[in-house]
Motif scaffolding. Structure first.
Motif, short mmCIF file in Angstrom:
data_model
loop_
_atom_site.label_atom_id
_atom_site.label_comp_id
_atom_site.label_asym_id
_atom_site.label_seq_id
_atom_site.Cartn_x
_atom_site.Cartn_y
_atom_site.Cartn_z
N GLN A 136 0.66 -1.34 0.09
CA GLN A 136 -0.08 0.01 0.00
C GLN A 136 1.00 1.30 0.11
N LYS A 137 0.71 2.05 -0.88
CA LYS A 137 1.45 3.29 -1.15
C LYS A 137 0.77 4.36 -0.19
N ASP A 138 1.56 5.27 0.32
CA ASP A 138 1.01 6.41 0.82
C ASP A 138 0.84 7.49 -0.28
N TYR A 139 -0.18 7.93 -0.56
CA TYR A 139 -0.48 8.69 -1.68
C TYR A 139 -0.50 10.46 -0.94
N LYS A 140 -0.21 11.27 -1.77
CA LYS A 140 -0.26 12.79 -1.24
C LYS A 140 -1.65 13.10 -0.81
N SER A 141 -1.80 13.72 0.42
CA SER A 141 -3.14 13.96 0.97
C SER A 141 -3.30 15.56 0.86
N GLU A 149 0.84 36.47 1.03
CA GLU A 149 2.16 36.25 2.19
C GLU A 149 1.78 34.99 3.14
N LYS A 150 0.72 34.26 2.61
CA LYS A 150 0.30 33.34 3.57
C LYS A 150 0.65 31.94 2.90
N ILE A 151 0.92 30.94 3.49
CA ILE A 151 0.99 29.48 2.99
C ILE A 151 -0.39 28.65 3.51
N GLN A 152 -0.69 28.07 2.76
CA GLN A 152 -2.21 27.22 3.15
C GLN A 152 -2.25 25.99 2.60
N ALA A 153 -2.60 25.05 3.50
CA ALA A 153 -3.02 23.77 2.88
C ALA A 153 -4.16 23.41 2.32
N ILE A 154 -4.25 22.89 1.14
CA ILE A 154 -5.07 22.32 0.38
C ILE A 154 -5.26 20.88 0.27
N GLN A 155 -6.22 20.28 0.76
CA GLN A 155 -6.38 18.74 0.92
C GLN A 155 -6.73 18.35 -0.64
N ALA A 156 -5.94 17.26 -0.93
CA ALA A 156 -6.01 16.48 -2.41
C ALA A 156 -7.56 16.06 -2.74
N SER A 157 -8.42 15.87 -1.58
CA SER A 157 -9.81 15.64 -1.92
C SER A 157 -10.58 16.92 -2.29
N GLU A 158 -9.98 18.19 -2.11
CA GLU A 158 -10.66 19.12 -2.48
C GLU A 158 -10.34 19.66 -4.05
N ALA A 159 -9.28 19.00 -4.74
CA ALA A 159 -8.86 19.20 -6.18
C ALA A 159 -9.92 18.44 -6.88
N SER A 160 -10.31 19.24 -7.89
CA SER A 160 -11.32 18.68 -9.02
C SER A 160 -10.26 18.21 -10.28
N TYR A 161 -9.30 18.99 -10.34
CA TYR A 161 -8.39 18.54 -11.44
C TYR A 161 -7.13 19.35 -11.41
N PHE A 162 -6.05 18.89 -12.14
CA PHE A 162 -4.68 19.55 -12.18
C PHE A 162 -4.39 19.90 -13.64
N LEU A 163 -3.93 21.04 -13.76
CA LEU A 163 -3.57 21.58 -15.15
C LEU A 163 -2.31 22.01 -15.43
N SER A 164 -1.60 21.79 -16.40
CA SER A 164 -0.59 22.28 -16.80
C SER A 164 -0.73 23.25 -18.09
N GLU A 165 -0.28 24.57 -17.94
CA GLU A 165 -0.62 25.58 -18.95
C GLU A 165 0.81 26.85 -18.74
N GLU A 166 1.16 26.55 -20.16
CA GLU A 166 2.43 27.40 -20.22
C GLU A 166 3.46 27.29 -19.18
N ARG A 167 3.80 26.15 -18.87
CA ARG A 167 4.81 25.58 -18.15
C ARG A 167 4.62 25.73 -16.56
N VAL A 168 3.28 26.13 -16.20
CA VAL A 168 2.79 26.29 -14.74
C VAL A 168 1.83 25.38 -14.66
N THR A 169 1.89 24.54 -13.33
CA THR A 169 0.93 23.69 -12.74
C THR A 169 -0.06 24.18 -11.81
N PHE A 170 -1.49 24.08 -12.09
CA PHE A 170 -2.47 24.73 -11.32
C PHE A 170 -3.21 23.43 -10.73
#
Length: 251
Positions: A136-141, A149-170
């Protein structure tokens, strides 16, 4: 020599039987047995063969279960479609097994090894099981993103999709918010749970819940519509369509 074949793919079993007879014309071959249940029943009702050829993945599970149900002392040569590097590593131990599709040279070597040694398969079966069954592999949560100026945690379960656009990942959330990530899609593909996310193409990795529409497209491709996405030309390539459909079925 009495040989038993345990193999759930009939073409593979037929080919293996012919290869064995080419090398050992005098061999008496039983099988093929296509399941754990059939193999267990046969082994309980018959005298042990001199040698067993056994596929690892059978119709009703992994063949290791056979040896949990019935004591087997006959030598076993496993056949498998698992990674060849794992096979090379385990060949250092006394048991042998072959990577599909099986070649005449590899089969001949395995049979010669059998003739040279009397292998007790129970010594190594459980080590083999641990090696070949993926752990069983531990996947990024969650992902740490910068917002001003803030750093915030976004849960993987909140992600609908990931997009690569002009060499930037969203990372795009179900709420329609978009955040920049310091990972490429290739890196994300290894970090995300493959049961929940699928690499649609070079630009998109999508969650199952983000897919709102699926349409057939030219050249056996599929066109996908994602929630909160304005891109109307998201295509699943012909090479990935089969894998994509299996992924949808699993969800």
């Amino acid at each position: 020599m009495k040989i038993l074949i345990i193999e759930d793919e009939r073409p593979a079993a037929t080919r293996l039987k012919q290869l064995i007879l080419d090398i050992l014309p005098e061999a008496k071959i039983d099988g093929n047995l296509e399941s754990i249940t059939a193999a267990t029943e046969w082994l309980m009702a018959n005298a042990e063969p001199d040698l067993i050829f056994c596929d690892i993945q059978l119709a009703d599970g992994l063949s290791f279960e056979i040896f949990n149900r019935v004591k087997v002392t006959a030598p076993i040569i496993f056949t498998t479609a698992f990674d060849q590097y794992a096979i090379k590593a385990f060949k250092l131990n006394s048991i042998d097994y072959l990577l599909k599709p099986i070649g005449t040279k590899e089969l001949t070597n395995a049979i010669e090894k059998f003739k040279s040694f009397k292998i007790n398969p129970l010594v190594d079966i459980y080590q083999l099981q641990e090696l070949l069954i993926p752990k069983q592999k531990d996947y990024k949560s969650r992902f740490m993103v910068k917002i001003g100026e803030k750093i915030q945690a976004i849960q993987a379960s909140e992600a609908s999709y990931f997009l690569s656009e002009e060499r930037v990942t969203f990372l795009q959330t179900f709420e329609g918010k978009r955040y920049i990530l310091d990972y490429t899609l290739d890196q994300l593909e290894t970090m995300l749970d493959p049961k929940k996310f699928f690499r649609l193409n070079r630009k998109y990795i999508s969650s199952f819940e983000a897919i709102t529409e699926i349409h057939t497209h030219s050249n056996s491709r599929l066109k996908i519509k994602l929630i909160n996405c304005k891109d109307n030309d998201i295509l699943v390539s012909r090479e990935k369509v089969g894998e994509f459909k299996l992924w949808l079925d699993d969800n």
